[in-house]
Design a protein around this motif. Structure first.
Motif, PDB file in Angstrom:
ATOM      1  N   SER A  33       0.840  -1.198   0.000  1.00 13.45           N
ATOM      2  CA  SER A  33       0.000   0.000   0.000  1.00 13.45           C
ATOM      3  C   SER A  33       0.873   1.246   0.000  1.00 13.45           C
ATOM      4  O   SER A  33       1.919   1.300   0.641  1.00 13.45           O
ATOM      5  CB  SER A  33      -0.949  -0.006   1.202  1.00 13.45           C
ATOM      6  OG  SER A  33      -0.211   0.112   2.388  1.00 13.45           O
ATOM      7  N   GLU A  35       0.826   5.751  -0.303  1.00 15.47           N
ATOM      8  CA  GLU A  35       0.042   6.918   0.083  1.00 15.47           C
ATOM      9  C   GLU A  35      -0.916   7.336  -1.039  1.00 15.47           C
ATOM     10  O   GLU A  35      -0.508   7.486  -2.184  1.00 15.47           O
ATOM     11  CB  GLU A  35       1.003   8.066   0.396  1.00 15.47           C
ATOM     12  CG  GLU A  35       0.377   9.185   1.183  1.00 15.47           C
ATOM     13  CD  GLU A  35       1.332  10.371   1.319  1.00 15.47           C
ATOM     14  OE1 GLU A  35       0.843  11.479   1.569  1.00 15.47           O
ATOM     15  OE2 GLU A  35       2.552  10.164   1.162  1.00 15.47           O
ATOM     16  N   PHE A  36      -2.183   7.509  -0.700  1.00  6.91           N
ATOM     17  CA  PHE A  36      -3.202   7.914  -1.658  1.00  6.91           C
ATOM     18  C   PHE A  36      -3.128   9.421  -1.862  1.00  6.91           C
ATOM     19  O   PHE A  36      -3.207  10.185  -0.919  1.00  6.91           O
ATOM     20  CB  PHE A  36      -4.585   7.494  -1.141  1.00  6.91           C
ATOM     21  CG  PHE A  36      -5.717   7.864  -2.067  1.00  6.91           C
ATOM     22  CD1 PHE A  36      -6.021   7.066  -3.166  1.00  6.91           C
ATOM     23  CD2 PHE A  36      -6.468   9.000  -1.836  1.00  6.91           C
ATOM     24  CE1 PHE A  36      -7.056   7.405  -4.021  1.00  6.91           C
ATOM     25  CE2 PHE A  36      -7.512   9.350  -2.687  1.00  6.91           C
ATOM     26  CZ  PHE A  36      -7.800   8.543  -3.780  1.00  6.91           C
ATOM     27  N   ALA A  38      -4.833  12.108  -4.313  1.00  3.65           N
ATOM     28  CA  ALA A  38      -5.822  12.365  -5.369  1.00  3.65           C
ATOM     29  C   ALA A  38      -5.295  13.368  -6.397  1.00  3.65           C
ATOM     30  O   ALA A  38      -5.535  13.221  -7.601  1.00  3.65           O
ATOM     31  CB  ALA A  38      -7.119  12.870  -4.749  1.00  3.65           C
ATOM     32  N   ASN A  77     -14.546   8.570  -5.942  1.00  7.90           N
ATOM     33  CA  ASN A  77     -13.518   8.124  -5.017  1.00  7.90           C
ATOM     34  C   ASN A  77     -13.228   6.633  -5.189  1.00  7.90           C
ATOM     35  O   ASN A  77     -12.089   6.192  -5.096  1.00  7.90           O
ATOM     36  CB  ASN A  77     -13.964   8.409  -3.583  1.00  7.90           C
ATOM     37  CG  ASN A  77     -12.853   9.086  -2.807  1.00  7.90           C
ATOM     38  OD1 ASN A  77     -11.973   9.719  -3.394  1.00  7.90           O
ATOM     39  ND2 ASN A  77     -12.884   8.922  -1.490  1.00  7.90           N
ATOM     40  N   GLU A  78     -14.296   5.902  -5.471  1.00  3.55           N
ATOM     41  CA  GLU A  78     -14.149   4.454  -5.646  1.00  3.55           C
ATOM     42  C   GLU A  78     -13.261   4.169  -6.858  1.00  3.55           C
ATOM     43  O   GLU A  78     -12.356   3.324  -6.802  1.00  3.55           O
ATOM     44  CB  GLU A  78     -15.539   3.844  -5.843  1.00  3.55           C
ATOM     45  CG  GLU A  78     -15.569   2.361  -5.702  1.00  3.55           C
ATOM     46  CD  GLU A  78     -16.928   1.802  -6.112  1.00  3.55           C
ATOM     47  OE1 GLU A  78     -17.902   2.595  -6.170  1.00  3.55           O
ATOM     48  OE2 GLU A  78     -16.989   0.608  -6.392  1.00  3.55           O
ATOM     49  N   LEU A  80     -11.020   6.200  -8.100  1.00  2.00           N
ATOM     50  CA  LEU A  80      -9.651   6.632  -7.809  1.00  2.00           C
ATOM     51  C   LEU A  80      -8.893   5.614  -6.963  1.00  2.00           C
ATOM     52  O   LEU A  80      -7.687   5.433  -7.127  1.00  2.00           O
ATOM     53  CB  LEU A  80      -9.660   8.002  -7.117  1.00  2.00           C
ATOM     54  CG  LEU A  80     -10.015   9.200  -8.005  1.00  2.00           C
ATOM     55  CD1 LEU A  80     -10.008  10.495  -7.192  1.00  2.00           C
ATOM     56  CD2 LEU A  80      -9.041   9.327  -9.180  1.00  2.00           C
ATOM     57  N   ARG A  81      -9.616   4.929  -6.071  1.00  6.22           N
ATOM     58  CA  ARG A  81      -8.966   3.894  -5.243  1.00  6.22           C
ATOM     59  C   ARG A  81      -8.444   2.748  -6.102  1.00  6.22           C
ATOM     60  O   ARG A  81      -7.316   2.276  -5.927  1.00  6.22           O
ATOM     61  CB  ARG A  81      -9.941   3.347  -4.189  1.00  6.22           C
ATOM     62  CG  ARG A  81     -10.237   4.323  -3.060  1.00  6.22           C
ATOM     63  CD  ARG A  81      -9.110   4.388  -2.058  1.00  6.22           C
ATOM     64  NE  ARG A  81      -9.288   5.529  -1.164  1.00  6.22           N
ATOM     65  CZ  ARG A  81      -8.365   5.957  -0.301  1.00  6.22           C
ATOM     66  NH1 ARG A  81      -7.211   5.343  -0.200  1.00  6.22           N
ATOM     67  NH2 ARG A  81      -8.599   7.001   0.456  1.00  6.22           N
ATOM     68  N   VAL A  82      -9.290   2.301  -7.027  1.00  6.77           N
ATOM     69  CA  VAL A  82      -8.883   1.200  -7.914  1.00  6.77           C
ATOM     70  C   VAL A  82      -7.730   1.666  -8.817  1.00  6.77           C
ATOM     71  O   VAL A  82      -6.738   0.960  -9.011  1.00  6.77           O
ATOM     72  CB  VAL A  82     -10.070   0.721  -8.789  1.00  6.77           C
ATOM     73  CG1 VAL A  82      -9.625  -0.386  -9.747  1.00  6.77           C
ATOM     74  CG2 VAL A  82     -11.203   0.232  -7.905  1.00  6.77           C
ATOM     75  N   HIS A  84      -5.570   4.102  -8.258  1.00  6.85           N
ATOM     76  CA  HIS A  84      -4.379   4.236  -7.411  1.00  6.85           C
ATOM     77  C   HIS A  84      -3.701   2.874  -7.218  1.00  6.85           C
ATOM     78  O   HIS A  84      -2.481   2.734  -7.367  1.00  6.85           O
ATOM     79  CB  HIS A  84      -4.790   4.828  -6.056  1.00  6.85           C
ATOM     80  CG  HIS A  84      -3.721   4.765  -5.011  1.00  6.85           C
ATOM     81  ND1 HIS A  84      -2.640   5.617  -4.992  1.00  6.85           N
ATOM     82  CD2 HIS A  84      -3.560   3.941  -3.940  1.00  6.85           C
ATOM     83  CE1 HIS A  84      -1.863   5.319  -3.963  1.00  6.85           C
ATOM     84  NE2 HIS A  84      -2.394   4.315  -3.313  1.00  6.85           N
ATOM     85  N   HIS A  85      -4.525   1.869  -6.904  1.00  8.44           N
ATOM     86  CA  HIS A  85      -3.989   0.535  -6.648  1.00  8.44           C
ATOM     87  C   HIS A  85      -3.267   0.004  -7.892  1.00  8.44           C
ATOM     88  O   HIS A  85      -2.128  -0.463  -7.815  1.00  8.44           O
ATOM     89  CB  HIS A  85      -5.127  -0.405  -6.231  1.00  8.44           C
ATOM     90  CG  HIS A  85      -4.664  -1.798  -5.964  1.00  8.44           C
ATOM     91  ND1 HIS A  85      -3.787  -2.120  -4.946  1.00  8.44           N
ATOM     92  CD2 HIS A  85      -4.950  -2.973  -6.604  1.00  8.44           C
ATOM     93  CE1 HIS A  85      -3.552  -3.420  -4.958  1.00  8.44           C
ATOM     94  NE2 HIS A  85      -4.231  -3.960  -5.967  1.00  8.44           N
ATOM     95  N   GLU A  89       0.411   0.650  -6.682  1.00  9.76           N
ATOM     96  CA  GLU A  89       0.605  -0.279  -5.560  1.00  9.76           C
ATOM     97  C   GLU A  89       1.055  -1.678  -5.972  1.00  9.76           C
ATOM     98  O   GLU A  89       1.339  -2.497  -5.117  1.00  9.76           O
ATOM     99  CB  GLU A  89      -0.686  -0.372  -4.725  1.00  9.76           C
ATOM    100  CG  GLU A  89      -0.980   0.956  -4.029  1.00  9.76           C
ATOM    101  CD  GLU A  89      -2.058   0.838  -2.977  1.00  9.76           C
ATOM    102  OE1 GLU A  89      -1.919   1.484  -1.928  1.00  9.76           O
ATOM    103  OE2 GLU A  89      -3.043   0.089  -3.200  1.00  9.76           O
TER     104      GLU A  89
END
Lengths: 123, 249
Positions: A33, A35-36, A38, A77-78, A80-82, A84-85, A89
């Motif tokens: 993981s 740092e997120f 945006a 946001n959902e 962006l999480r995917v 980002h990963h 990550e």
């Protein structure tokens, strides 16, 4: 090597025109993981070649990304999480990058892609 | 020395990798000065170092970027693309500048050393990605017009041409005729890869490399050039050449 970098690398073996996108063959990957951020994600998104990114993400097992470049109302946001990963990550530790035109295989070792060409492969 | 640059005690060394010396320090000094001026309100989002060696220079760039905040109220330069994304981006702009830096080297030992140097400085792996390649090689096409900061401490020592391709640590210093054989291979790409709104290259040159000639080549390609630092070391006269594309300075 993360997908951020995969999206930038092209093969410049003698005789290639675009040499992009490189097909990704993954032998060992590592997930960690990070740092997120945006701002960074939204800055990077328009600079990516989306279809290349999505295809590479799929070869890393990420299948929740939209098939076309996300529209404004998809920038949740959902998402962006995917994103980002997939972007930051997952690191390809061992594998190959394969030139779409010549089939030349560029090794990734210890996380670092080796894009060096032999003398007879240079223009 | 400013606090936000790489520390020698945390820089890794390797017998086959060029150690930071006067030229590296001069380059980082010029780099830090950019952050005090132009980069302070417009930090480079995409930086590339060609030939990263121990990682001292790219680690300094990443530390400067990590420490630099985007001044509140300042517009974040957009991509000329979707206005909505620019707006969302402005709203999301956190204290730390968002950046992705890259470094290349032909020497695998240099890349391993750079990674260790970056980790010693607490720089997350994903902030500086490493590729083994010749000059900008595999990054050149996709980074056309996107590099905000290009760093290059080239092999500039005047040597016989055959030493340029001798491999090993010689590649870190052997510059061939006029010390320019490697420099001259990068020059045609510089204007192409720099971002049009102030993309900046900082490069080390010796007086014997004929910096005026190099500047003339870059100026013909539309860049604005000046010498921002000069110093004498070991009977050499070192210069930091700056070349800027577009922008308002």
């Amino acid at each position: 090597m993360r997908l951020l970098t995969h999206n930038l690398l092209a093969s410049n073996v003698k005789g290639t025109t675009a040499g992009f996108p490189l097909k990704l063959e993954v032998l060992v990957k590592e997930e960690r993981s990070t740092e997120f951020d945006a701002a960074f994600l939204l800055h990077t998104l328009p600079k990516l070649n989306w279809s290349a990114f999505r295809a590479a993400a799929e070869s890393l097992g990420v299948d929740k990304l939209p098939s076309t470049y996300p529209e404004r109302d998809e920038l949740t946001n959902e998402f962006l999480r995917v994103f980002h990963h997939a972007l930051l990550e997952i690191e390809v530790q061992e594998g190959y990058l394969i030139c779409p035109e010549t089939g030349r295989r560029f090794p990734v070792r210890k996380g670092i892609p080796n894009m060096m060409l032999n003398e007879d492969e240079v223009d | 020395m400013p606090p936000n640059i790489a520390r020698i005690k945390d820089t890794c060394f390797h017998g086959e990798v060029y150690e930071p010396a006067e030229d590296s320090f001069l380059l980082v000094d010029a780099l830090a000065a950019e952050w005090d001026t132009t980069f302070r309100t417009r930090p480079p989002r995409v930086a590339v170092e060609v030939g990263c060696g121990t990682g001292y220079v790219i680690a300094s760039a990443a530390l400067l970027a990590s420490a630099s905040g985007i001044v509140p109220g300042d517009a974040v330069p957009g991509d000329g693309g979707d206005g909505e994304i620019d707006r969302v981006q402005n709203a999301a702009a956190a204290a730390a500048a968002a950046f992705a830096y890259y470094a290349t080297d032909i020497n695998p030992d240099a890349l391993a050393t750079t990674r260790a140097t970056l980790r010693n400085h607490g720089i997350a792996d994903e902030r500086v990605e490493l590729t083994r390649g010749d000059l900008l090689g595999p990054l050149r096409e996709r980074l056309r017009g996107k590099i905000d900061l290009l760093l290059f401490n080239p092999p500039y020592v005047l040597t016989p041409s055959e030493e340029v391709r001798a491999g090993g640590i010689a590649a870190a210093w052997a510059g061939g005729k006029d010390g320019r054989e490697v420099v001259d291979r990068l020059l045609p790409d510089v204007a192409d890869v720099l971002s049009p709104d102030g993309g900046t290259m900082l490069m080390i040159l010796l007086e014997q490399n004929k910096p005026r000639e190099v500047m003339a080549v870059l100026e013909r390609a539309g860049l604005r050039c000046d010498v921002v630092r000069s110093a004498s070391a070991d009977e050499e006269r070192l210069h930091v050449l700056r070349a800027v594309k577009g922008g308002d300075r």
